[in-house]
Design an enzyme around this catalytic site. Structure first.
Site, PDB file in Angstrom:
ATOM      1  N   ASP A 154       3.634  -4.771  -1.713  1.00 26.33           N
ATOM      2  CA  ASP A 154       4.832  -4.198  -1.097  1.00 26.33           C
ATOM      3  C   ASP A 154       4.567  -3.313   0.113  1.00 26.33           C
ATOM      4  O   ASP A 154       5.441  -2.566   0.525  1.00 26.33           O
ATOM      5  CB  ASP A 154       5.640  -3.438  -2.144  1.00 26.33           C
ATOM      6  CG  ASP A 154       4.936  -2.205  -2.679  1.00 26.33           C
ATOM      7  OD1 ASP A 154       3.695  -2.089  -2.535  1.00 26.33           O
ATOM      8  OD2 ASP A 154       5.615  -1.339  -3.243  1.00 26.33           O
ATOM      9  N   GLU A 155       3.385  -3.395   0.686  1.00 29.16           N
ATOM     10  CA  GLU A 155       3.142  -2.587   1.879  1.00 29.16           C
ATOM     11  C   GLU A 155       2.109  -3.218   2.794  1.00 29.16           C
ATOM     12  O   GLU A 155       1.236  -3.959   2.352  1.00 29.16           O
ATOM     13  CB  GLU A 155       2.762  -1.145   1.527  1.00 29.16           C
ATOM     14  CG  GLU A 155       1.495  -0.965   0.780  1.00 29.16           C
ATOM     15  CD  GLU A 155       1.210   0.495   0.464  1.00 29.16           C
ATOM     16  OE1 GLU A 155       1.144   1.319   1.409  1.00 29.16           O
ATOM     17  OE2 GLU A 155       1.049   0.805  -0.720  1.00 29.16           O
TER      18      GLU A 155
ATOM     19  N   ASP B 185       6.597   0.072   3.895  1.00 35.99           N
ATOM     20  CA  ASP B 185       6.518   0.186   2.440  1.00 35.99           C
ATOM     21  C   ASP B 185       7.885  -0.185   1.874  1.00 35.99           C
ATOM     22  O   ASP B 185       8.898   0.438   2.223  1.00 35.99           O
ATOM     23  CB  ASP B 185       6.147   1.620   2.058  1.00 35.99           C
ATOM     24  CG  ASP B 185       5.823   1.794   0.593  1.00 35.99           C
ATOM     25  OD1 ASP B 185       5.845   0.807  -0.170  1.00 35.99           O
ATOM     26  OD2 ASP B 185       5.539   2.947   0.200  1.00 35.99           O
TER      27      ASP B 185
END
Length: 181
Positions: A107-108, A12
């Site tokens: 974003d992960e 993350d």
């Protein structure tokens, strides 16, 4: 013969939109940065830098409330095409480690390493290497969780932000989760 436990990493990127904005404009470093909609248009916070989070600001909060908590915050509109460029660079690093990458947002992502490692300690080393590579090559901070399943890996990645690496050994999942709310 027992099968080896699954080996899952959850990565993350920390305060991703704000972190990219700070990379693009280093004068913002250390300042409370909010990325999101305008308060007069009932906007919400998409991402808050850690300097802004110190004031109690968090994502999904109404921007007007965020500015009451942190009146000196710098509010920036989202630049999704820019964030996508940084995300692609990070995801390329992950795909170089294993073809089994499940990107769940900009974003992960989860990485499945069960078939790519011979021992659990190797998974932890891969996680450390990926974290350093993202930091060194893309200049972004990432928090990672390593566990035998996706749920625990995701929870683990949230435990020591920013730039944390939390490892939950196989068989320790219940003990890890038990004290959490």
């Amino acid at each position: 013969m027992n099968e080896p436990p699954h080996a899952i990493i959850h990565l993350d990127l920390d305060a991703f939109f704000a972190a990219v904005e700070i990379l693009e404009n280093p004068t913002l470093a250390g300042k409370p940065v909010l990325v999101g909609g305008r308060p007069e248009q009932r906007g919400v916070v998409a991402t808050a830098s850690y300097a802004a989070r110190a004031f109690g600001v968090h994502s999904a909060m109404p921007m007007a409330r965020a500015l009451r908590l942190c009146p000196d915050a710098i509010v920036l509109p989202p630049r999704h095409s820019l964030y996508s460029q940084y995300s692609r660079r990070v995801m390329a690093i992950l795909h170089a480690a294993t073809p089994l990458v499940e990107q769940v947002s900009i974003d992960e992502a989860f990485l499945e390493l069960t078939e790519r490692v011979a021992a659990w300690d190797e998974v932890v080393e891969v996680a450390r290497r990926l974290q350093a590579q993202v930091r060194d090559e893309v200049k972004l901070s990432a928090s990672l969780g390593v566990a035998s399943n996706k749920l625990v890996a995701k929870v683990a990645s949230d435990q020591h932000k920013p730039a944390g690496l939390t490892v939950v050994q196989p068989g320790e999942e219940a003990a890890f989760l038990a004290p959490l709310p």
